[in-house]
Design an enzyme around this catalytic site. Sequence first.
Site, PDB file in Angstrom:
ATOM      1  CB  CYS A 184      -0.856  -0.039   1.316  1.00  0.00           C
ATOM      2  SG  CYS A 184      -2.249  -1.376   1.199  1.00  0.00           S
TER       3      CYS A 184
HETATM    4  N1  LIG Z   1      -2.299  -6.385   1.365  1.00  0.00           N
HETATM    5  C1  LIG Z   1      -3.042  -5.281   1.884  1.00  0.00           C
HETATM    6  O1  LIG Z   1      -2.829  -4.967   3.158  1.00  0.00           O
HETATM    7  C2  LIG Z   1      -3.976  -4.458   1.152  1.00  0.00           C
HETATM    8  C3  LIG Z   1      -4.893  -3.696   1.749  1.00  0.00           C
HETATM    9  C4  LIG Z   1      -5.828  -2.941   1.212  1.00  0.00           C
HETATM   10  C5  LIG Z   1      -5.832  -3.016  -0.371  1.00  0.00           C
HETATM   11  N2  LIG Z   1      -5.008  -3.642  -0.955  1.00  0.00           N
HETATM   12  C6  LIG Z   1      -5.294  -3.837  -2.316  1.00  0.00           C
HETATM   13  O2  LIG Z   1      -5.981  -4.929  -2.743  1.00  0.00           O
HETATM   14  C7  LIG Z   1      -5.425  -5.239  -4.012  1.00  0.00           C
HETATM   15  C8  LIG Z   1      -4.709  -6.850  -4.008  1.00  0.00           C
HETATM   16  O3  LIG Z   1      -3.862  -6.821  -2.885  1.00  0.00           O
HETATM   17  P1  LIG Z   1      -3.425  -8.117  -2.089  1.00  0.00           P
HETATM   18  O4  LIG Z   1      -2.399  -7.765  -1.041  1.00  0.00           O
HETATM   19  O5  LIG Z   1      -4.256  -9.312  -1.999  1.00  0.00           O
HETATM   20  O6  LIG Z   1      -2.275  -8.958  -3.415  1.00  0.00           O
HETATM   21  P2  LIG Z   1      -1.846 -10.082  -3.374  1.00  0.00           P
HETATM   22  O7  LIG Z   1      -0.504 -10.184  -4.237  1.00  0.00           O
HETATM   23  O8  LIG Z   1      -1.602 -10.817  -2.082  1.00  0.00           O
HETATM   24  O9  LIG Z   1      -3.222 -11.109  -4.321  1.00  0.00           O
HETATM   25  C9  LIG Z   1      -3.668 -10.955  -5.494  1.00  0.00           C
HETATM   26  C10 LIG Z   1      -3.808 -12.167  -6.027  1.00  0.00           C
HETATM   27  O10 LIG Z   1      -4.347 -11.895  -7.233  1.00  0.00           O
HETATM   28  C11 LIG Z   1      -4.063 -12.992  -8.138  1.00  0.00           C
HETATM   29  N3  LIG Z   1      -4.079 -12.644  -9.607  1.00  0.00           N
HETATM   30  C12 LIG Z   1      -3.278 -11.763 -10.241  1.00  0.00           C
HETATM   31  N4  LIG Z   1      -3.980 -11.557 -11.286  1.00  0.00           N
HETATM   32  C13 LIG Z   1      -5.245 -12.444 -11.496  1.00  0.00           C
HETATM   33  C14 LIG Z   1      -6.117 -12.700 -12.331  1.00  0.00           C
HETATM   34  N5  LIG Z   1      -6.207 -12.093 -13.644  1.00  0.00           N
HETATM   35  N6  LIG Z   1      -7.106 -13.782 -12.264  1.00  0.00           N
HETATM   36  C15 LIG Z   1      -6.939 -14.276 -10.840  1.00  0.00           C
HETATM   37  N7  LIG Z   1      -6.122 -13.972 -10.070  1.00  0.00           N
HETATM   38  C16 LIG Z   1      -5.142 -13.107 -10.150  1.00  0.00           C
HETATM   39  C17 LIG Z   1      -2.723 -13.410  -7.833  1.00  0.00           C
HETATM   40  O11 LIG Z   1      -1.968 -14.654  -8.053  1.00  0.00           O
HETATM   41  C18 LIG Z   1      -2.612 -13.032  -6.298  1.00  0.00           C
HETATM   42  O12 LIG Z   1      -2.802 -14.380  -5.469  1.00  0.00           O
HETATM   43  C19 LIG Z   1      -4.295  -4.519  -4.384  1.00  0.00           C
HETATM   44  O13 LIG Z   1      -4.737  -3.337  -5.292  1.00  0.00           O
HETATM   45  C20 LIG Z   1      -4.048  -3.782  -3.248  1.00  0.00           C
HETATM   46  O14 LIG Z   1      -3.465  -2.476  -3.384  1.00  0.00           O
HETATM   47  C21 LIG Z   1      -4.096  -4.604  -0.418  1.00  0.00           C
END
Ligand SMILES: NC(=O)c1ccc[n+]([C@@H]2O[C@H](COP(=O)([O-])OP(=O)(O)OC[C@H]3O[C@@H](n4cnc5c(N)ncnc54)[C@H](O)[C@@H]3O)[C@@H](O)[C@H]2O)c1
Length: 430
Positions: free
Chosen positions: A269
Amino acid sequence: MTELVDRIVARKAKIVVIGQGYVGLPLAVRASEVGFSVTGFDLDAGKVSSLCAGVSYVGDVTDERLGRALASGFNPTADPSDLSGFDIAVISVPTPLVEGRPDLSFIEAAGLVLATHLRPGACVVLESTTYPGTTEELLAPLLEKNAGLTRADYFLGYSPERVDPGNARFSFEVTPKVVSGDRAESLAVIAEFFSLLVSEVVPVATCAEAEMTKLLENTFRHVNIALVNELARYAFELDIDVWRVIDAAATKPFGFMRFEPGPGVGGHCLPIDPTYLAWKVREHLGYSFRFVELANDVNDHMPEYVVGRLTHMLNEESRSVKGSRIVLLGLAYKAGTGDWRESPSAKIANQLSDLGALVSICDPHVDPSRSGDYASLLVPFSEASLRDSDLVVLLVGHPEFDPELIASNASLILDTRNILRGVEFTGEVL
Ligand SMILES: NC(=O)c1ccc[n+]([C@@H]2O[C@H](COP(=O)([O-])OP(=O)(O)OC[C@H]3O[C@@H](n4cnc5c(N)ncnc54)[C@H](O)[C@@H]3O)[C@@H](O)[C@H]2O)c1
């Protein structure tokens, strides 16, 4: 009420969550817990097989919770055909930066796979953090073109995620969730769905407002951390204890919020999201978002500053960084999580290794099989690891890092988180 709202209330709606990472998996498990039929789709076959085997890789979802969700029908899958017949799809895929620019290719790929299965009367919610305009200007045209639908045929909205990995007090369920829709009917569907998962939903008027809300929250944190980081550097030079200053300021019951210095910012983030906002402002208005740029500059240089302080401390002991055994406590970007993406600890480890230090890292939260190039540096957090060092650097406030144990076994310490407050030790605080 639309037919979909009825199906949601009756828990008859089929839910799919695209992306089973830190955000998507807790959401999918929660939706399963409240009685929905849930499909968790991820392209990473390794993650899917781990989930199918009941092994969670996300700290906030225990294996027990995952097991219960699987037993009640939760379906982790890498097969796009399992998305067919969905009523609500939530997109929780990564939104990284590539060469300083937003990379929305993951959202585009998710939109394409969903378009194949998008039927009239279904709903798509974007949850990935992104710049204002993404839902209606990028995702909507892509869905409509590839599904052969118009906007009136389906419901669309944006709902940012506020998950704080490792935060025991504010779990997903008890954290208010901002929701939005492209029109009143979409908002009604999306608010109804999330109100069954979390204690409070906060409707806002447009998707762009919801998108910008998330970026404001993270930019606020980023800027304030940069403020105390810069203050910490100057306070050290002025021989003033910045931690006691912050403690004193935090007694003000209004108009002040506590932020603490550290070795830099990490995770998915803070190092990334404010730049999404700055990019939008520059691209569409031609202005530079100066607060974001300044905060990036200050926070990005903290790992280098920590290495400078370490170099100076070793110098005082007539040692060089080269050849010194330096133990880093924490590879994760924050306490209580094993997520080390963009972690300042990794940058510090790299810089020290480049200078010829013999670096090892203790992090009880990081799974060695998911620690990439750092696997070979990981050692157990133990008296022996602490003793077998010339310098110990406290980088993350994991609860396992017992201050007494560290203070009594390490010969020299740099504490970047003030974890040793109240304990006698040889060394310095950031
Ligand atoms: N991690 C946090 O604390 C947090 C908090 C708030 C918001 N976010 C936001 O949420 C979003 C996701 O973050 P995250 O931390 O969960 O990421 P992450 O990398 O942990 O998980 C994302 C998942 O999406 C999968 N993926 C990618 N492309 C794909 C597709 N086309 N089809 C299916 N699966 C696909 C990946 O393999 C991965 O497992 C981002 O935009 C991030 O900025 C994250």
